[in-house]
Design a protein around this motif. Sequence first.
Motif, PDB file in Angstrom:
ATOM      1  N   UNK A 189       0.931  -1.510  -0.349  1.00 32.50           N
ATOM      2  CA  UNK A 189      -0.261   0.170  -0.176  1.00 32.50           C
ATOM      3  C   UNK A 189       0.893   1.143   0.118  1.00 32.50           C
ATOM      4  N   UNK A 216       2.463   1.632  -3.811  1.00 26.54           N
ATOM      5  CA  UNK A 216       1.853   1.896  -4.507  1.00 26.54           C
ATOM      6  C   UNK A 216       1.638   3.609  -4.232  1.00 26.54           C
ATOM      7  N   UNK A 259       2.199   6.479  -5.970  1.00 34.49           N
ATOM      8  CA  UNK A 259       1.198   7.269  -7.267  1.00 34.49           C
ATOM      9  C   UNK A 259       0.925   8.986  -7.595  1.00 34.49           C
ATOM     10  N   UNK A 261      -3.156  -2.485  -8.511  1.00 38.09           N
ATOM     11  CA  UNK A 261      -2.816  -2.080  -7.764  1.00 38.09           C
ATOM     12  C   UNK A 261      -3.405  -0.523  -7.385  1.00 38.09           C
ATOM     13  N   UNK A 292      -5.717   0.797  -5.020  1.00 37.60           N
ATOM     14  CA  UNK A 292      -5.986   2.261  -4.216  1.00 37.60           C
ATOM     15  C   UNK A 292      -6.616   2.997  -3.617  1.00 37.60           C
ATOM     16  N   UNK A 315      -9.004   4.881  -1.520  1.00 36.23           N
ATOM     17  CA  UNK A 315      -8.512   6.021  -1.042  1.00 36.23           C
ATOM     18  C   UNK A 315      -9.854   7.080  -0.245  1.00 36.23           C
ATOM     19  N   UNK A 326      -3.227   4.697  10.955  1.00 34.74           N
ATOM     20  CA  UNK A 326      -3.007   3.608  11.492  1.00 34.74           C
ATOM     21  C   UNK A 326      -5.076   2.817  10.528  1.00 34.74           C
ATOM     22  N   UNK A 328      -4.114   2.658   7.167  1.00 32.84           N
ATOM     23  CA  UNK A 328      -4.116   1.517   6.692  1.00 32.84           C
ATOM     24  C   UNK A 328      -4.895  -0.228   6.876  1.00 32.84           C
ATOM     25  N   UNK A 333      -7.352  -0.230   4.363  1.00 29.97           N
ATOM     26  CA  UNK A 333      -6.809   0.413   3.190  1.00 29.97           C
ATOM     27  C   UNK A 333      -6.627  -1.230   2.256  1.00 29.97           C
ATOM     28  N   UNK A 334      -5.924  -2.126   3.640  1.00 26.12           N
ATOM     29  CA  UNK A 334      -5.804  -3.521   3.020  1.00 26.12           C
ATOM     30  C   UNK A 334      -6.559  -4.156   3.207  1.00 26.12           C
ATOM     31  N   UNK A 340      -7.818  -3.172  -0.732  1.00 24.93           N
ATOM     32  CA  UNK A 340      -7.527  -3.396  -1.680  1.00 24.93           C
ATOM     33  C   UNK A 340      -6.976  -4.808  -1.775  1.00 24.93           C
TER      34      UNK A 340
END
Lengths: 199, 182
Positions: free
Chosen positions: A41, A44, A48, B123, B127, B131, B171, B174, B177-178, B181
């Motif tokens: 993540x 990337x 971006x 990816x 992402x 986001x 955090x 993240x 997003x994990x 994604x």
Amino acid sequence: MTTCTRLSDRMPDVALGRERWSEAEARHLASCEDCRAEWTLVSAGSRMGDALRPADPARVAAGALARIERERVRIRARTRVAAIGGLAAAAAVALAVWGGRTPRPTPGVSEPPAGAVAAGPATPPRPSPTAAGPAAGSQTVAGATLDLPLPELDSLPAEVLDSMLKALDEPLAQLGPDDLPGDDSGDQELARALAGLEG
Amino acid sequence: MSAPPTPHSPTDAALAAAYRRGDERAATELVRRHAAALGRFLYASGGGASDIDDLVQETFFRAFRALAGWRGEASLRSWLFTIGGNLLRDEFRKAKGRKVLSLEDRDMPDHADPHADLTAAETEERLRAGLAQLPRLQREVFLLRVQEGSGYEEIAVALRTTPGAARVHYHHAVKRLKELVR
């Protein structure tokens, strides 16, 4: 601090090329699925938009500055219009106040009935139907014309009014002894009484 | 990437002061330094690739107009990102919920390996989509951290929060997003 937390904190700097993984960190990254997912993540995210065509700075700056200048001109024009409008409004208020001002009444002059008094420059003095000039039916008070209705004078002929005005206008000094009031009996009686008292 | 100021070049604060005194070349220099990073931030935040130039120009227009309000507590770039984030929010509201994200008109990265191209592009798109689903604060903390390498102190100043809260937002971002994604 766990290895995962330490790696997590360093990921942005490594992704941006400011730092490198140590051998131990690289081994941990290879074995820890959670850290690997985060690294994917972060790396990337750091790349971006790299493929975007870079904007021409001169064109972007010129466009932004031109818009600022246009806005300044618009604000100046709006301010000018507002100032002119304000002045016009102030002038209108001043005219309205000046035009509607009433004369201050003179002490000793009784106020005529409502509707009978026309004051101020907005209402011109009403001409008397028979008497010439303002003396017959009106008085001038502090620059304003005051009309007093005297209907008993309206029926008199012009000659009579002229003679009355003439008599009113003559000073007392021009009158002879015969024109003075002759009744002094009160004084004579007072003199006699005083003589009697004195013996 | 934008060119950072060299030791002999004026600081952002000096350029901002020069612009306020009427030096338009200072404004051009500020654009040269920060336009590319701002464009990447706007793109990652959901701006359409074909709109980035306009968004960058609008952000600089707003920034120059309000330059007196920048007190130098956060870096100029972080401050620009905040203005850019506000701009995107305004654009999003104007469009009444229409997605600003435009996944079709992006410029594909030019790599020799087609498989790597596809993986990187996939990816990146996942992402970006992830986001777009984050709360604004989480998204901006994540991007300031991973695109600029900003520390939590600076992020906190730029986004008017605390360093601890910025760390928590990062955090959370993240973690979310994990999931998105994967």
